[in-house]
Motif scaffolding. Structure first.
Motif, PDB file in Angstrom:
ATOM      1  N   ASN A  76      42.706  46.834  27.806  1.00 38.18           N
ATOM      2  CA  ASN A  76      42.703  45.413  27.442  1.00 38.18           C
ATOM      3  C   ASN A  76      42.980  44.523  28.645  1.00 38.18           C
ATOM      4  OD1 ASN A  76      42.077  45.844  24.751  1.00 38.18           O
ATOM      5  ND2 ASN A  76      44.222  45.912  24.113  1.00 38.18           N
ATOM      6  N   ARG A  77      43.918  44.924  29.466  1.00 34.92           N
ATOM      7  CA  ARG A  77      44.221  44.129  30.668  1.00 34.92           C
ATOM      8  C   ARG A  77      43.037  44.134  31.635  1.00 34.92           C
ATOM      9  NH1 ARG A  77      50.569  44.965  32.283  1.00 34.92           N
ATOM     10  NH2 ARG A  77      51.407  44.297  30.272  1.00 34.92           N
ATOM     11  N   LEU A  78      42.394  45.294  31.762  1.00 33.45           N
ATOM     12  CA  LEU A  78      41.217  45.385  32.624  1.00 33.45           C
ATOM     13  C   LEU A  78      40.100  44.487  32.101  1.00 33.45           C
ATOM     14  CD1 LEU A  78      39.797  46.648  35.050  1.00 33.45           C
ATOM     15  CD2 LEU A  78      39.193  48.599  33.588  1.00 33.45           C
ATOM     16  N   GLU A  79      39.867  44.508  30.803  1.00 29.04           N
ATOM     17  CA  GLU A  79      38.855  43.631  30.200  1.00 29.04           C
ATOM     18  C   GLU A  79      39.205  42.161  30.447  1.00 29.04           C
ATOM     19  OE1 GLU A  79      35.902  44.256  28.750  1.00 29.04           O
ATOM     20  OE2 GLU A  79      36.214  46.373  29.186  1.00 29.04           O
ATOM     21  N   GLY A  80      40.490  41.826  30.334  1.00 31.57           N
ATOM     22  CA  GLY A  80      40.920  40.452  30.580  1.00 31.57           C
ATOM     23  C   GLY A  80      40.632  40.003  32.004  1.00 31.57           C
ATOM     24  N   VAL A  81      40.887  40.884  32.974  1.00 30.87           N
ATOM     25  CA  VAL A  81      40.612  40.571  34.378  1.00 30.87           C
ATOM     26  C   VAL A  81      39.104  40.401  34.590  1.00 30.87           C
ATOM     27  CG1 VAL A  81      40.649  41.499  36.733  1.00 30.87           C
ATOM     28  CG2 VAL A  81      42.690  41.654  35.311  1.00 30.87           C
ATOM     29  N   ILE A  82      38.331  41.309  34.004  1.00 32.39           N
ATOM     30  CA  ILE A  82      36.872  41.253  34.156  1.00 32.39           C
ATOM     31  C   ILE A  82      36.342  39.922  33.615  1.00 32.39           C
ATOM     32  CG2 ILE A  82      34.705  42.268  33.332  1.00 32.39           C
ATOM     33  CD1 ILE A  82      36.223  45.024  33.495  1.00 32.39           C
ATOM     34  N   GLN A  83      36.815  39.519  32.457  1.00 28.44           N
ATOM     35  CA  GLN A  83      36.370  38.246  31.878  1.00 28.44           C
ATOM     36  C   GLN A  83      36.861  37.058  32.705  1.00 28.44           C
ATOM     37  OE1 GLN A  83      37.638  38.399  27.807  1.00 28.44           O
ATOM     38  NE2 GLN A  83      35.851  39.592  27.168  1.00 28.44           N
ATOM     39  N   ALA A  84      38.093  37.124  33.183  1.00 26.34           N
ATOM     40  CA  ALA A  84      38.639  36.033  33.995  1.00 26.34           C
ATOM     41  C   ALA A  84      37.859  35.846  35.294  1.00 26.34           C
ATOM     42  CB  ALA A  84      40.118  36.281  34.295  1.00 26.34           C
ATOM     43  N   LEU A  85      37.263  36.929  35.786  1.00 25.22           N
ATOM     44  CA  LEU A  85      36.459  36.851  37.011  1.00 25.22           C
ATOM     45  C   LEU A  85      35.036  36.353  36.735  1.00 25.22           C
ATOM     46  CD1 LEU A  85      37.602  40.112  38.829  1.00 25.22           C
ATOM     47  CD2 LEU A  85      38.106  37.748  39.492  1.00 25.22           C
ATOM     48  N   GLY A  86      34.720  36.098  35.461  1.00 23.18           N
ATOM     49  CA  GLY A  86      33.423  35.532  35.114  1.00 23.18           C
ATOM     50  C   GLY A  86      32.368  36.555  34.761  1.00 23.18           C
ATOM     51  N   TYR A  87      32.770  37.740  34.386  1.00 28.04           N
ATOM     52  CA  TYR A  87      31.828  38.780  33.990  1.00 28.04           C
ATOM     53  C   TYR A  87      31.945  39.020  32.496  1.00 28.04           C
ATOM     54  CZ  TYR A  87      31.487  39.757  38.968  1.00 28.04           C
ATOM     55  OH  TYR A  87      31.298  39.647  40.316  1.00 28.04           O
ATOM     56  N   SER A  88      30.851  39.436  31.901  1.00 30.10           N
ATOM     57  CA  SER A  88      30.861  39.794  30.489  1.00 30.10           C
ATOM     58  C   SER A  88      30.046  41.061  30.311  1.00 30.10           C
ATOM     59  CB  SER A  88      30.290  38.660  29.649  1.00 30.10           C
ATOM     60  OG  SER A  88      28.931  38.445  29.964  1.00 30.10           O
ATOM     61  N   ILE A  89      30.148  41.642  29.136  1.00 30.21           N
ATOM     62  CA  ILE A  89      29.398  42.859  28.845  1.00 30.21           C
ATOM     63  C   ILE A  89      28.089  42.470  28.173  1.00 30.21           C
ATOM     64  CG2 ILE A  89      29.410  45.040  27.596  1.00 30.21           C
ATOM     65  CD1 ILE A  89      32.466  44.944  27.733  1.00 30.21           C
ATOM     66  N   ASP A  90      26.970  42.962  28.711  1.00 27.27           N
ATOM     67  CA  ASP A  90      25.684  42.670  28.074  1.00 27.27           C
ATOM     68  C   ASP A  90      25.402  43.698  26.982  1.00 27.27           C
ATOM     69  OD1 ASP A  90      24.670  44.966  29.297  1.00 27.27           O
ATOM     70  OD2 ASP A  90      23.472  43.886  30.763  1.00 27.27           O
ATOM     71  N   LYS A  91      24.250  43.610  26.358  1.00 23.78           N
ATOM     72  CA  LYS A  91      23.903  44.469  25.223  1.00 23.78           C
ATOM     73  C   LYS A  91      23.850  45.948  25.583  1.00 23.78           C
ATOM     74  CE  LYS A  91      21.369  40.762  23.053  1.00 23.78           C
ATOM     75  NZ  LYS A  91      20.086  40.189  22.783  1.00 23.78           N
ATOM     76  N   THR A  92      23.613  46.266  26.853  1.00 23.23           N
ATOM     77  CA  THR A  92      23.542  47.675  27.259  1.00 23.23           C
ATOM     78  C   THR A  92      24.915  48.237  27.608  1.00 23.23           C
ATOM     79  OG1 THR A  92      23.216  47.178  29.604  1.00 23.23           O
ATOM     80  CG2 THR A  92      21.231  47.298  28.221  1.00 23.23           C
TER      81      THR A  92
END
Length: 135
Positions: A76-92
């Motif tokens: 969850n913390r890793l996902e939070g950092v990834i989103q905070a850096l402006g990245y998201s998960i695409d459909k793949t």
């Protein structure tokens, strides 16, 4: 003493812009509108997590042990950092950089209008640049 520049406005929470830079050796000063790095905008808690994550070479089990938290919490913390850096998960399931085109266009438009107001651009040059932004 040097302090870490805040990444967000303490009043409204919006991103702060850097407007001046200075060299402590030769005293050169630059003024303008500069953006900080993505990492500069992260809160201390996320920066500390990134540091531990890198120190553990991305091994989630080691991050768990180092921070004393569970596997889902690390994820969850890793996902939070990834989103905070402006990245998201695409459909793949891959990470893609989120480009906020409207925000980028708005910022560029504002820079053009500021340059026009300051006499750095003629009305014709400003109109031409604004037309290019619209394409």
């Amino acid at each position: 003493m040097n302090y870490k520049a805040p990444g967000q406005c303490p009043i409204c929470g919006d991103e702060l812009k850097i407007t001046s830079l200075g060299c402590s050796t030769c005293k050169t000063k630059l003024e303008g509108h500069f953006t900080g790095c993505k990492f500069c905008r992260l809160p201390d808690e996320q920066l500390e997590f990134i540091e531990v994550f890198i120190k553990c070479r991305g091994n989630i089990k080691d991050v768990e042990k180092e921070l004393g938290i569970s596997y889902p919490t690390v994820r969850n913390r890793l996902e939070g950092v990834i989103q905070a850096l402006g990245y998201s998960i695409d459909k793949t399931g891959d990470y893609t950089e989120e480009r906020k085109n409207s925000q980028i266009t708005s910022e560029k438009r504002q820079l053009i209008l500021n340059a026009l107001e300051n006499g750095e651009l003629s009305p014709q040059e400003a109109a031409q640049q604004l037309r290019k932004l619209g394409k």
